[in-house]
Design an enzyme around this catalytic site. Structure first.
Site, PDB file in Angstrom:
ATOM      1  N   SER B  97       0.825  -1.222   0.017  1.00  0.00           N
ATOM      2  CA  SER B  97       0.018   0.062   0.083  1.00  0.00           C
ATOM      3  C   SER B  97       0.936   1.111   0.042  1.00  0.00           C
ATOM      4  CB  SER B  97      -0.882   0.059   1.268  1.00  0.00           C
ATOM      5  OG  SER B  97      -1.792  -0.947   1.140  1.00  0.00           O
ATOM      6  N   LYS B 172      -7.531   1.229  -2.446  1.00  0.00           N
ATOM      7  CA  LYS B 172      -6.991   0.922  -1.268  1.00  0.00           C
ATOM      8  C   LYS B 172      -7.022   2.240  -0.318  1.00  0.00           C
ATOM      9  CE  LYS B 172      -5.214  -1.052   2.379  1.00  0.00           C
ATOM     10  NZ  LYS B 172      -4.008  -1.750   2.516  1.00  0.00           N
ATOM     11  N   LYS B 240      -0.530   6.948   8.176  1.00  0.00           N
ATOM     12  CA  LYS B 240       0.560   6.780   7.290  1.00  0.00           C
ATOM     13  C   LYS B 240      -0.491   6.652   6.023  1.00  0.00           C
ATOM     14  CE  LYS B 240       1.595   3.205   4.500  1.00  0.00           C
ATOM     15  NZ  LYS B 240       2.111   1.881   4.032  1.00  0.00           N
TER      16      LYS B 240
END
Lengths: 298, 298
Positions: B97, B172, B240
């Site tokens: 990711s 995502k 993040k």
């Protein structure tokens, strides 16, 4: 065992709810607030009395489901209102979605008049009212809740006692907070995915299996993609509910930052004439901010 | 038909994913990035080569699943990296990711080297990796996606092609936006209900049946009530991901107000030493702002 139910507020929600009570064998009494009960209720045997005071005296359980706090206060405490009737041993149930502070006061007043009181707002909308599958969240005395169960069971499915006076309203507003903020979340996510070149319909499909899955992603995500903003639940009404949330938060000294933000996005929708669209149209406030529409491509 | 798969990143996610590929009959090749593959992978027949360049030359499909953008760039473009291998006719799949902008560049570089590239991040966490039930969101060329299907099918269940280069990463991040903002929504709602006197556990139960229902209300709502903040998915990692969302939004010129707010609430959690708690501990930022804890009563 209660047999006669006074029912005040035969609107989009109240009319089918009263019909279910009649079908379940209760005697239902009403009075004419705006317009007389429709023919189907008359055929089922609904009785009409002169005002809420007579209604309260005739029934052992009194239900109200009306649009707003002011309506509840008027029908309870106004001239010819419920609280002017003989309330000894009665049960008063307000199923409207209104301010919690006033609800707590209504509990206290009813208690002084010898009646039990429940705040028992519902979710599930017109569809749930018609299908007798409403969720009912009740606050007040637990014995009163048990007494109300045969009545609630005729109108709803997921019936939960959530706490003392006002807890039902608190739960209903919590529901409206989650629904609004999840719509906002789905709006930001689909806008982001679309702008960065993903197909929002496929993204919605991919996300439905996992941790991001929700009824909102399923139903309102689909509306955002297919641009189906016919109501549904109107932004105007959801803004009212978030207003109640912010009012309650202020009164109790807590901070709801995302509720405040989403309330402002609803204000922006209303500024652009979207008050009577479905609440999924909240995405249009984000789209305007970002100069990009879900589904228009990069 | 691809037979030899190069697999880079045998961490918490990668190790069980590689095991599933071995179980499905693929030859799996790796190299030692940090520590050698564990015994169970060795017993299943994983082969170890010297570096990513040799790995890329030995395999026809190369998979990477590493922590961050910098890791992917190093393993692809660094010395002894994938892009130094013979890539003609190969398929490179990054399942990490990471940032979308760099992903789009990797697509272009791979194409110049004669390889197809897919960005195919996953959701479902360690549990999904072990059970081979990961959701996989893939972006890139649709023919490359079809080629990858036998490999994806060995590791995941809900496998969706979501669009061109970078679309997998966009999907995502959209997933992570929804998850974070829904946790925030549930936090505000339970805090509100609790402060206004409702029992948060009963409220969660009442809301689970209706429009407010979600996996987050079910799982993370329960964690907030029972105060179970052991990870799970760490706030540090979710911050993040929201950072990637805000970075992508800025790069593409869109506005994500609730994502920004929730990112700041995660910053506040981290300021208070909660970085390694489960992301449901986001509620603690709201609780600190409001000087009230879910479940402590009015």
């Amino acid at each position: 065992m209660d047999k006669v139910v006074g029912f005040i507020g035969l609107g989009i929600m109240g009319a089918p709810m009263a019909a279910h009570l009649l079908d379940a064998g209760f005697d239902v009494v009403t009075f004419v607030r705006r317009s007389p009960p429709d023919d189907s209720l008359v055929r089922k045997g609904i009785r009409v009395v002169a005002n809420a005071t007579e209604l309260a005296s005739a029934a052992t359980v009194i239900i109200t489901i009306v649009p707003d706090t002011a309506d509840v206060l008027l029908v309870m405490k106004g001239e010819g209102g419920v609280f002017a009737g003989n309330l000894t041993g009665k049960l008063v149930i307000d199923m409207s979605s209104i301010a919690q502070a006033e609800t707590v006061e209504l509990h206290e007043t009813a208690l002084r008049l010898g009646a039990a009181f429940l705040d028992a707002p519902v979710s599930g909308g017109e569809v749930g009212a018609k299908a007798a599958t409403l969720s009912i969240m009740a606050g007040g005395d637990e014995t009163a809740f048990q007494r109300a169960m045969p009545i609630f069971s005729a109108m709803g499915k997921n019936i939960t006692y959530v706490g003392g006076p006002g807890a039902g309203q608190a739960a209903k507003i919590a529901n409206q907070i989650i629904v609004a903020l999840t719509i906002e979340a789905v709006g930001e996510a689909l806008l982001f995915a679309s702008k960065l070149g993903a197909d929002p319909a496929r993204v919605r499909q991919a996300l439905m299996g996992g941790l991001a899955s929700s009824r909102i992603l399923e139903l309102h995500g689909d509306r955002m993609i297919s641009r189906t903003f016919s109501p549904g639940f109107r932004i105007r009404l959801h803004r009212k509910d978030l207003g109640l949330a912010l009012q309650g938060a202020k009164a109790h000294g807590i901070s709801l930052p995302a509720t405040a933000l989403t309330h402002e996005l609803m204000n922006s929708c209303i500024a652009h004439g979207l008050a009577d669209l479905d609440h999924s149209a909240l995405v249009q406030a984000l789209e305007r901010m970002s100069n990009h529409t879900v589904g228009e491509g990069q």
